[in-house]
Design a protein around this motif. Structure first.
Motif: not given
Ligand code: GDP
Length: 464
Positions: A26-27, A29-30, A113-114, A117, A120, A123, A142-143
């Motif tokens: 994943g990207h 910071d995700h 994946v955030d 966000d 990205q 991703t 996520n998040k």
């Protein structure tokens, strides 16, 4: 136990299914690292039945622990797979550089994946890699805890929590989730929230979760277990007592042991007295296991106490192998146990796998060093595209002999070493200072190639 019982037991053992190997992509910071940490952490605090076992480079979550964590979602009697083995280093780099017999080392992937966000660049890159390698995956959206008005519902399946949200929170989350589902569709994947997916090989399941609060993580584990149990059983049916096959994660010096290799074993077993063949810089290395080392739980700082010696490991597992002659072993290279097989066959197998990932070289060109076989190959591809000839390409840190080789080039623009994700040995630094060889280093391939191209432009401009 009678002989027949013993035979039956050993047949049952060798027919056992191995653990599926899971990679997290994943990207940046995700939440990849947090997700892995939370899976390890909640498995540990769940504690009782199997907890987890920390391997070298990987974490095993046994079926009992998955089912304790996942509550009603996983009935252990429905499964004959032993659990899940998570590769500890998240990201594309480790995914693409770790192969088994030409394919991906990981059997399944989690793409994080955030939700705020969305898709990205990395991703999309991850999805392309998974498509190319034919690796089944699930998406961890996520998040979700950051959704305004979100109301957690501890320990319940995420579908229930999702359905119980206020209209406001639900619609905000839905907006994000459906954007992810739409973006997956743009990439050619038909996807839906996981509880609406019937066939996980045809449709990608999206699991809304939070790596911080851990809601939805039980669901993720349940989906991964279900997916592997239903669709990957054949792939998991290896003889876990047969001669082992694995992939080198890393080559490391350990005090008291010399050069060691960290290995993910995906087939068979390795024993403490096995003869092994390991892919090395100059071809297959034939050697004998000196010790099989597992990390010691709550290891003391004293280096020599960090490991426990074990007699045997069975796939799938991460293990550190100490053996003579491993200095030139390569990260990303294959490792095979010889045991009752013809050693020539085993050497040939390792050779042919190495050849698949070797880089062709020219009479005149630059020297390339990279941290793993996979990244060396990626570097070579990028240089080929940029029409940069390669004189020598090797895995490993920049050493004095690289400087010596690079300094033999006829053209100034080829008296160059390109180092990807590697260190420079201190004696090589001295040689570099005293030579005309220029070193370029980076841990992003295109930046490294770009930096070199700019340098070539400069030289050519100066010559005009
Ligand atoms: P990675 O680069 O993909 O490994 O991302 P990290 O795991 O390092 O996470 C990046 C940041 O996002 C860190 O500050 C994490 O604390 C935060 N983060 C990760 N997962 C969650 C989550 O589920 N909820 C919230 N609120 N923050 C998260």
């Amino acid at each position: 136990m009678s002989d027949t019982d013993a035979d039956a037991a050993s047949t049952a053992e060798s027919n056992a299914l191995r653990t599926p190997i899971v990679a997290v992509l994943g990207h940046v910071d995700h939440g990849k690292t947090t997700l892995l940490d939370t899976i390890r952490g909640s498995a540990v605090s769940e504690g009782e039945a199997g907890a987890i076992t920390q391997h070298i480079g990987a974490t095993a979550v046994p079926l009992e622990t998955v089912s304790e964590m996942a509550g009603d979602l996983v009935d252990p009697t429905d499964f004959d797979l032993p659990g899940l083995l998570f590769i500890d280093t998240p990201g594309h780099h480790s995914f693409t550089t770790l192969r088994s017999r030409g394919g991906a080392l990981a059997d399944i992937a989690v793409v994080v994946v955030d939700v705020n966000d969305g898709f990205q660049p990395q991703t999309i890159e991850a999805l392309e890699i998974l498509q190319r390698t034919g690796t089944p995956f699930v998406v961890a959206a996520n998040k979700i805890d950051t959704t305004p008005g979100w109301n957690p519902n501890d320990g319940r399946p995420i579908q229930e929590t999702y359905e119980k949200q206020s209209q406001n929170a639900r619609s905000r989350l839905d907006e994000n989730l459906y954007e992810i589902i739409g973006d997956l569709s743009d990439e050619g994947f038909s996807a839906d929230l996981y509880w609406r997916v019937q066939n996980f090989t045809k449709n990608v399941g999206v699991v809304p979760l939070s790596a911080i609060t851990s809601e939805g993580i039980p669901d993720l584990l349940a989906v991964l277990m279900g997916l592997s149990q239903r669709y990957m059983k054949e792939q998991m049916a290896v003889d876990v007592t047969g001669p082992g096959a694995g992939t080198v994660l890393e080559v490391k010096d350990e005090r008291g042991f010399g050069a060691t290799v960290d290995v993910v074993l995906y087939d068979g077993s390795v024993r403490a007295d096995d003869e092994i063949v390991v892919g090395g810089i100059d071809g297959p290395i034939v050697t004998e296991v000196r010790a099989l080392l597992q990390p010691r739980p709550n290891a003391e700082i004293r280096v020599e106490k960090r490991f426990d010696k074990v007699d045997e490991v069975r796939a799938a597992a991460g293990i550190k192998i100490a053996a003579p002659e491993l200095d030139d072993a390569m990260a990303g290279a294959p490792i095979r146990v010889v045991r009752d097989r013809d050693i020539e066959d085993v050497i040939e197998e390792v050779e042919s796998e190495l050849a698949e990932i070797q880089v062709s070289t020219e009479e005149e060109g630059v020297v390339v060093k990279a941290d793993t076989l996979g990244s060396l190959e990626a570097m070579a591809n990028a240089l080929r595209e940029a029409e940069v000839p390669i004189l020598r390409a090797e895995v490993g840190d920049v050493a004095p002999r690289d400087v010596a080789v690079a300094s033999t080039a006829n053209e100034e623009k080829h008296r160059v070493i390109l180092g990807f994700n590697v260190d420079v040995l201190s004696n090589a630094e001295t040689e570099l200072d005293e030579s005309e060889v220029k070193l370029f280093e980076d841990d992003v391939i295109y930046q490294l190639v770009e930096g070199y191209e700019n340098y070539v432009d400069e030289i050519e401009r100066a010559q005009q």
